[in-house]
Write a protein that holds these residues in place. Structure first.
Motif, mmCIF file in Angstrom:
data_model
loop_
_atom_site.group_PDB
_atom_site.id
_atom_site.type_symbol
_atom_site.label_atom_id
_atom_site.label_comp_id
_atom_site.label_asym_id
_atom_site.label_seq_id
_atom_site.Cartn_x
_atom_site.Cartn_y
_atom_site.Cartn_z
ATOM 1 N N LEU A 78 0.826 -1.209 0.000
ATOM 2 C CA LEU A 78 0.000 0.000 0.000
ATOM 3 C C LEU A 78 0.857 1.255 0.000
ATOM 4 O O LEU A 78 0.570 2.223 -0.719
ATOM 5 N N LYS A 79 1.911 1.250 0.798
ATOM 6 C CA LYS A 79 2.799 2.414 0.835
ATOM 7 C C LYS A 79 3.488 2.622 -0.504
ATOM 8 O O LYS A 79 3.648 3.757 -0.965
ATOM 9 N N SER A 80 3.889 1.527 -1.137
ATOM 10 C CA SER A 80 4.563 1.646 -2.428
ATOM 11 C C SER A 80 3.634 2.202 -3.495
ATOM 12 O O SER A 80 4.091 2.769 -4.495
ATOM 13 N N GLN A 81 2.318 2.041 -3.289
ATOM 14 C CA GLN A 81 1.339 2.559 -4.245
ATOM 15 C C GLN A 81 0.800 3.934 -3.846
ATOM 16 O O GLN A 81 -0.142 4.432 -4.458
ATOM 17 N N GLY A 82 1.367 4.516 -2.799
ATOM 18 C CA GLY A 82 0.986 5.875 -2.416
ATOM 19 C C GLY A 82 -0.172 5.978 -1.456
ATOM 20 O O GLY A 82 -0.742 7.057 -1.292
ATOM 21 N N ILE A 83 -0.555 4.886 -0.794
ATOM 22 C CA ILE A 83 -1.596 4.950 0.232
ATOM 23 C C ILE A 83 -0.899 5.247 1.550
ATOM 24 O O ILE A 83 -0.310 4.361 2.170
ATOM 25 N N VAL A 84 -0.950 6.504 1.965
ATOM 26 C CA VAL A 84 -0.199 6.953 3.139
ATOM 27 C C VAL A 84 -1.165 7.248 4.285
ATOM 28 O O VAL A 84 -2.361 7.358 4.104
ATOM 29 N N GLY A 85 -0.600 7.369 5.471
ATOM 30 C CA GLY A 85 -1.403 7.735 6.646
ATOM 31 C C GLY A 85 -2.126 6.574 7.273
ATOM 32 O O GLY A 85 -3.060 6.773 8.053
ATOM 33 N N GLY A 86 -1.727 5.329 6.939
ATOM 34 C CA GLY A 86 -2.382 4.173 7.540
ATOM 35 C C GLY A 86 -3.341 3.503 6.575
ATOM 36 O O GLY A 86 -3.432 3.846 5.389
ATOM 37 N N GLU A 87 -4.078 2.542 7.094
ATOM 38 C CA GLU A 87 -4.994 1.754 6.272
ATOM 39 C C GLU A 87 -6.125 2.616 5.728
ATOM 40 O O GLU A 87 -6.628 3.506 6.401
ATOM 41 N N GLU A 88 -6.506 2.342 4.480
ATOM 42 C CA GLU A 88 -7.633 3.053 3.873
ATOM 43 C C GLU A 88 -8.726 2.058 3.515
ATOM 44 O O GLU A 88 -8.467 1.031 2.891
ATOM 45 N N LEU A 89 -9.950 2.389 3.898
ATOM 46 C CA LEU A 89 -11.119 1.589 3.555
ATOM 47 C C LEU A 89 -12.166 2.505 2.944
ATOM 48 O O LEU A 89 -12.239 3.686 3.286
ATOM 49 N N ARG A 90 -12.982 1.983 2.072
ATOM 50 C CA ARG A 90 -13.978 2.816 1.401
ATOM 51 C C ARG A 90 -15.117 3.224 2.322
ATOM 52 O O ARG A 90 -15.952 4.035 1.943
ATOM 53 N N SER A 91 -15.153 2.647 3.509
ATOM 54 C CA SER A 91 -16.150 3.076 4.489
ATOM 55 C C SER A 91 -15.707 4.322 5.250
ATOM 56 O O SER A 91 -16.478 4.892 6.008
ATOM 57 N N MET A 92 -14.462 4.746 5.040
ATOM 58 C CA MET A 92 -13.949 5.953 5.708
ATOM 59 C C MET A 92 -14.522 7.199 5.041
ATOM 60 O O MET A 92 -14.964 7.147 3.881
ATOM 61 N N PRO A 93 -14.504 8.348 5.742
ATOM 62 C CA PRO A 93 -14.994 9.598 5.141
ATOM 63 C C PRO A 93 -14.246 9.912 3.846
ATOM 64 O O PRO A 93 -13.022 9.777 3.769
ATOM 65 N N VAL A 94 -14.987 10.347 2.832
ATOM 66 C CA VAL A 94 -14.419 10.521 1.507
ATOM 67 C C VAL A 94 -13.333 11.598 1.492
ATOM 68 O O VAL A 94 -12.303 11.462 0.804
ATOM 69 N N PHE A 95 -13.513 12.685 2.251
ATOM 70 C CA PHE A 95 -12.505 13.746 2.236
ATOM 71 C C PHE A 95 -11.222 13.305 2.933
ATOM 72 O O PHE A 95 -10.126 13.737 2.564
ATOM 73 N N ARG A 96 -11.347 12.456 3.927
ATOM 74 C CA ARG A 96 -10.157 11.908 4.582
ATOM 75 C C ARG A 96 -9.367 11.045 3.614
ATOM 76 O O ARG A 96 -8.138 11.146 3.526
ATOM 77 N N ARG A 97 -10.064 10.208 2.855
ATOM 78 C CA ARG A 97 -9.395 9.361 1.871
ATOM 79 C C ARG A 97 -8.766 10.209 0.774
ATOM 80 O O ARG A 97 -7.640 9.946 0.330
ATOM 81 N N SER A 98 -9.501 11.212 0.325
ATOM 82 C CA SER A 98 -9.002 12.055 -0.752
ATOM 83 C C SER A 98 -7.737 12.803 -0.326
ATOM 84 O O SER A 98 -6.752 12.862 -1.075
ATOM 85 N N SER A 99 -7.757 13.380 0.871
ATOM 86 C CA SER A 99 -6.592 14.157 1.326
ATOM 87 C C SER A 99 -5.364 13.277 1.479
ATOM 88 O O SER A 99 -4.243 13.695 1.184
ATOM 89 N N ARG A 100 -5.549 12.031 1.924
ATOM 90 C CA ARG A 100 -4.415 11.113 2.048
ATOM 91 C C ARG A 100 -3.782 10.832 0.691
ATOM 92 O O ARG A 100 -2.561 10.837 0.537
ATOM 93 N N ARG A 101 -4.610 10.594 -0.305
ATOM 94 C CA ARG A 101 -4.081 10.292 -1.631
ATOM 95 C C ARG A 101 -3.438 11.516 -2.266
ATOM 96 O O ARG A 101 -2.392 11.427 -2.916
#
Length: 517
Positions: free
Chosen positions: A326-349
């Motif tokens: 996940l880190k190698s693909q740019g998913i930073v800040g810990g685990e990401e799930l689609r049930s998380m708030p959309v703006f939180r996921r967006s800002s991480r990416r």
């Protein structure tokens, strides 16, 4: 009242009209549903042969395929009506895994309601099935007392992982209201990292003083059968008064011994164990060497602390690999799930993608500098992405090998020269082979040997550069206390792109008259 169901296959669900004055409602299994909710609540199943399309003068359900594929819709209704009995029935019907999948589709408030209405044991099983990030967000929303009741029912290592995922302040509030024994275990396990034996062990195990007899052990097993039923009970451990481990007691051997026999006469002495600070790589080697399903965990003084299982180690290895990917693909800040708030996921990416934009602009500036050469020989544009991509693949292979050797402890961050020499050897061989292949293709395509020379030479040289950088970057980042898995990719991509573009275009500039002839 209208019954909807398929006798012999699914239980009947009764839909009864309620209040037809202004809003049309239905009562389904004790839950009141509006007509708009009835369409989405999954109150009919895939295999019904008779479709109920008109109830009380309006459409109840056009399709009968929603319950099997969308059980979360039923759970959403039950959560809104706080029907704990029906939620418990759904839990038993769906099973833990399917229930966890369904919860991922609900809102935070709905998930919280489901956990509050389930009994503690079922809620604990459900939380254990969830990803840590999702479980933590739900448990954090509960009161400390409710959260403690659930966590106390969880396996000790799972409980510790969950508490670590929750913020320190909230976790401390929960631990304070837990039962003393459970709180003590939680404090012990949360002291360790998740990649050492202490962080992977469980504290649910059987241990007996070396002064015990066989009959005392058997009596304890009978008296505490309910407590021990969820333990991994294959062995018991024998300890001295100061908790120092002195033996392993196969429980099946007890049944063949006279009751008055002391456990010291039955136990296997000099037990093999692992220390609580043993890293994951050592645990992997340990279970590769020994065919044990579990091993006792001791501190430096030999005191028994817990038990680490082969399964837990394998899961930790898998989680480590997933995390690195996940880190190698740019998913930073810990685990990401689609049930998380959309703006939180967006800002991480975006935090990772924004940096990549800057790095790609730097690489593209090389092309802009040689714009005249490129416009004169358009065929060069075909080879730019080929050289960039092939060099990047070679570099990523070198990164993977370095990361693996760092994990295994085969190299240290200071082993620059050794790593570089080994990668250059591979880079020269692969570079010449790939360069010759591309040069041949370029010549066959255009019939110009100089085009083949430019493309082949650029790829050969850039392959050597790529494996050198790919092998060294993780060492440098590790030495700088940075995460190699996260930062190696963008740096490698930028450097190999810049070098590849520069080599192709600069070499082409040198022989430009031969390319345009």
């Amino acid at each position: 009242m209208i019954s909807i169901g398929s006798p012999g296959v699914y239980p009947q669900i009764h839909a009864q009209p309620v209040n037809f004055t202004k809003e049309r409602w239905y009562r389904v299994g004790g839950a009141k549903i509006k007509d708009s909710q009835a369409r989405e609540s999954g109150t009919v199943s895939r295999n019904f042969h008779k479709y109920i399309t008109n109830v009380g003068g309006f459409n109840l359900m056009e399709s009968s395929e929603e319950l099997i594929d969308a059980p979360w819709r039923t759970l959403a209704v039950l959560a809104e009506t706080r029907d704990g009995g029906r939620i418990g029935e759904e839990f038993e019907r769906l099973g833990v895994r399917e229930m966890g999948r369904s919860l991922a589709r609900l809102s935070g408030n709905e998930r919280q309601a489901i956990l509050e209405l389930l009994d503690n044991e079922s809620a604990a099983r459900l939380v254990e099935e969830m990803p840590d990030a999702q479980a933590a967000s739900i448990v954090e929303s509960l009161t400390p007392d409710d959260a403690a009741d659930i966590i106390e029912e969880m396996e000790s290592s799972e409980a510790a992982d969950l508490l670590e995922e929750i913020g320190d302040t909230r976790a401390e509030q929960i631990i304070r209201v837990m039962e003393p024994d459970a709180a003590e275990d939680a404090r012990l396990l949360t002291q360790y990292g998740s990649d050492v034996a202490g962080g992977l062990m469980v504290t649910e195990f059987l241990s007996y003083p070396d002064s015990f007899t066989v009959v005392e052990v058997l009596q304890d097993l009978r008296d505490n059968a309910e407590k021990y039923r969820d333990y991994e009970v294959q062995y018991a451990y024998v300890v001295m008064a100061d908790k120092v481990l002195v033996g392993v007691l196969p429980l099946r051997d007890l049944l063949l011994q006279p009751g008055s026999t002391g456990v010291q006469s039955v136990m296997k002495t000099k037990p093999i164990s692992v220390e609580d600070a043993s890293p994951l790589v050592d645990l992997e080697d340990f279970f590769d060497k020994y065919p044990f399903l579990a091993s006792p965990v001791t501190d430096a003084a030999g005191r028994l602390l817990g038990v680490v299982t082969r399964e837990s180690v394998q899961e930790a290895i898998g989680e480590r690999a997933d995390d690195m990917y996940l880190k190698s693909q740019g998913i930073v800040g810990g685990e990401e799930l689609r049930s998380m708030p959309v703006f939180r996921r967006s800002s991480r990416r975006l935090s990772w993608l924004s940096i990549n934009i800057v790095l790609n602009v730097i690489a593209a500036s090389v092309i802009a500098y040689y714009e005249t050469t490129l416009s004169s020989v358009i065929a060069l544009a075909v080879f730019l992405p080929i050289i960039s991509d092939m060099s990047g693949c070679s570099g990523n292979q070198a990164v993977a090998v370095t990361m693996r050797e760092l994990t295994l402890g085969l190299i240290k961050p200071s082993d620059y020269f050794y790593v570089w020499i080994q990668e250059v050897k591979v880079g020269v061989i692969n570079g010449l082979a790939l360069g010759a292949l591309v040069a041949t293709l370029a010549f066959v395509w255009r019939g110009n040997p100089y085009l083949g020379l430019v493309a082949g030479s650029a790829l050969a040289i850039n392959t050597i550069v790529a494996v050198s950088i790919g092998g060294l970057i993780p060492l440098l980042l590790k030495r700088m206390k940075m995460d190699p898995a996260l930062a190696s990719g963008p740096i490698l991509t930028t450097v190999t792109d810049m070098c590849g573009f520069f080599l192709v275009l600069s070499l082409a500039t040198l022989v430009l008259p031969h390319l345009t002839a």
